[in-house]
Design a protein around this motif. Sequence first.
Motif, PDB file in Angstrom:
ATOM      1  N   ASN A 183      82.161  23.947  79.527  1.00  0.00           N
ATOM      2  CA  ASN A 183      81.870  23.570  78.142  1.00  0.00           C
ATOM      3  C   ASN A 183      81.899  24.790  77.218  1.00  0.00           C
ATOM      4  N   SER A 184      82.950  25.573  77.341  1.00  0.00           N
ATOM      5  CA  SER A 184      83.068  26.811  76.569  1.00  0.00           C
ATOM      6  C   SER A 184      84.370  26.825  75.779  1.00  0.00           C
ATOM      7  N   ASP A 185      84.405  27.697  74.762  1.00  0.00           N
ATOM      8  CA  ASP A 185      85.529  27.740  73.841  1.00  0.00           C
ATOM      9  C   ASP A 185      86.179  29.115  73.818  1.00  0.00           C
ATOM     10  N   PHE A 186      87.498  29.102  73.792  1.00  0.00           N
ATOM     11  CA  PHE A 186      88.312  30.308  73.626  1.00  0.00           C
ATOM     12  C   PHE A 186      89.138  30.084  72.366  1.00  0.00           C
ATOM     13  N   ILE A 187      88.842  30.841  71.307  1.00  0.00           N
ATOM     14  CA  ILE A 187      89.361  30.499  69.986  1.00  0.00           C
ATOM     15  C   ILE A 187      90.094  31.691  69.367  1.00  0.00           C
ATOM     16  N   ASN A 188      91.332  31.447  68.963  1.00  0.00           N
ATOM     17  CA  ASN A 188      92.136  32.416  68.201  1.00  0.00           C
ATOM     18  C   ASN A 188      92.264  33.760  68.904  1.00  0.00           C
ATOM     19  N   ASN A 189      92.451  33.707  70.206  1.00  0.00           N
ATOM     20  CA  ASN A 189      92.771  34.902  70.979  1.00  0.00           C
ATOM     21  C   ASN A 189      94.280  35.001  71.145  1.00  0.00           C
ATOM     22  N   HIS A 190      94.784  36.233  71.262  1.00  0.00           N
ATOM     23  CA  HIS A 190      96.203  36.402  71.558  1.00  0.00           C
ATOM     24  C   HIS A 190      96.511  35.778  72.918  1.00  0.00           C
ATOM     25  N   PHE A 192      90.710  25.635  74.750  1.00  0.00           N
ATOM     26  CA  PHE A 192      91.534  26.813  74.498  1.00  0.00           C
ATOM     27  C   PHE A 192      92.299  26.532  73.207  1.00  0.00           C
ATOM     28  N   LEU A 193      91.902  27.172  72.105  1.00  0.00           N
ATOM     29  CA  LEU A 193      92.331  26.726  70.781  1.00  0.00           C
ATOM     30  C   LEU A 193      92.917  27.850  69.936  1.00  0.00           C
ATOM     31  N   THR A 194      93.962  27.500  69.183  1.00  0.00           N
ATOM     32  CA  THR A 194      94.411  28.307  68.052  1.00  0.00           C
ATOM     33  C   THR A 194      94.237  27.437  66.824  1.00  0.00           C
ATOM     34  N   PHE A 245      93.951  22.292  75.577  1.00  0.00           N
ATOM     35  CA  PHE A 245      94.777  23.415  75.133  1.00  0.00           C
ATOM     36  C   PHE A 245      95.474  22.970  73.848  1.00  0.00           C
ATOM     37  N   SER A 246      95.135  23.580  72.712  1.00  0.00           N
ATOM     38  CA  SER A 246      95.637  23.043  71.453  1.00  0.00           C
ATOM     39  C   SER A 246      96.000  24.122  70.442  1.00  0.00           C
ATOM     40  N   TYR A 247      97.037  23.819  69.669  1.00  0.00           N
ATOM     41  CA  TYR A 247      97.382  24.572  68.461  1.00  0.00           C
ATOM     42  C   TYR A 247      97.031  23.692  67.268  1.00  0.00           C
ATOM     43  N   ASN A 248      96.113  24.165  66.427  1.00  0.00           N
ATOM     44  CA  ASN A 248      95.655  23.386  65.277  1.00  0.00           C
ATOM     45  C   ASN A 248      95.743  24.193  63.982  1.00  0.00           C
ATOM     46  N   ALA A 249      96.658  25.162  63.931  1.00  0.00           N
ATOM     47  CA  ALA A 249      96.711  26.075  62.782  1.00  0.00           C
ATOM     48  C   ALA A 249      97.757  25.675  61.748  1.00  0.00           C
TER      49      ALA A 249
END
Length: 199
Positions: A66-73, A99-101, A129-133
Motif C-alpha cells: 500500500n505504498s506510492d512511487f510518484i514522479n521518479n525517473h 507506480f505513478l507519473t 502502473f500509470s501515466y497521468n501527466a
Amino acid sequence: MWDGVVVSGNSNQSQGTSYASIPHQGFVSMNDATISNARNGITTGESDANNNFIWSTTGGVIVAHNSDFINNHRDIQYLHYVNPLFPNMNAGKFTDCRFLTNSKLNEGKPNVHVSLQNVFNVKFQGCEFSYNAGTAYPQEEHGYGIFSNDAVYSVTDFGSQQTTFNNLFSGICVKNFNPLRTVNVDHAIFNDAYNGTQS
C-alpha cells in the motif's frame, strides 16, 4: 531530484528463508509510504564514485505494501542477484502499490517504473502502473511499467484487486535471452498502452 534509496546486500549470501530471517542483506520495508521525485526510487546495490555498480553489494530486499512511487525517473531498480542457497527465490514483493507519473518530472522524462536484471521471482500483486501527466510528454515518452532482462517474476492479483497498466508506452517489456526464464502475468489489465507487452 535526489538519488533515492540504496538497499545494499551481499551477492554471495542468501536472503534467508523468511522475512524475519535475512541476516546478510539490507532490507527496505514500506507500508503506507511514499517515495517521490527521485532519480532511482530504490536500487538493490551500491555504485562507486564513477557510478559503476558494485556487483558484490546486490541482494538487498524490498517489501512494499500500500505504498506510492510518484514522479521518479525510475521507481525500482533490481540489479543482478541469484540467491546462492535458493536460486529460484527472491524475497522482493509489492502488494497494492502504485507506480505513478502524474506531472512533469523535475529532471528529464519518465524512464521505467520497475527494471529487473537477472533476478528470480519478485512478486507484484494488485499494483497500478500509470501515466497521468496529460500532455506533459508524448506517448512514446510515457515510459515502461516493467522492463526486464533475463528475469523471472510474477504479476498477479491481490485478492480481488487486479494489477493494471495505464497509458504507458509499454506495460511490460521482457528481454529474456534464456528461454527457460519465463514471466507469469495473470489477470492483469492493460489500458491505452502503446504496447501492452513486448519481448
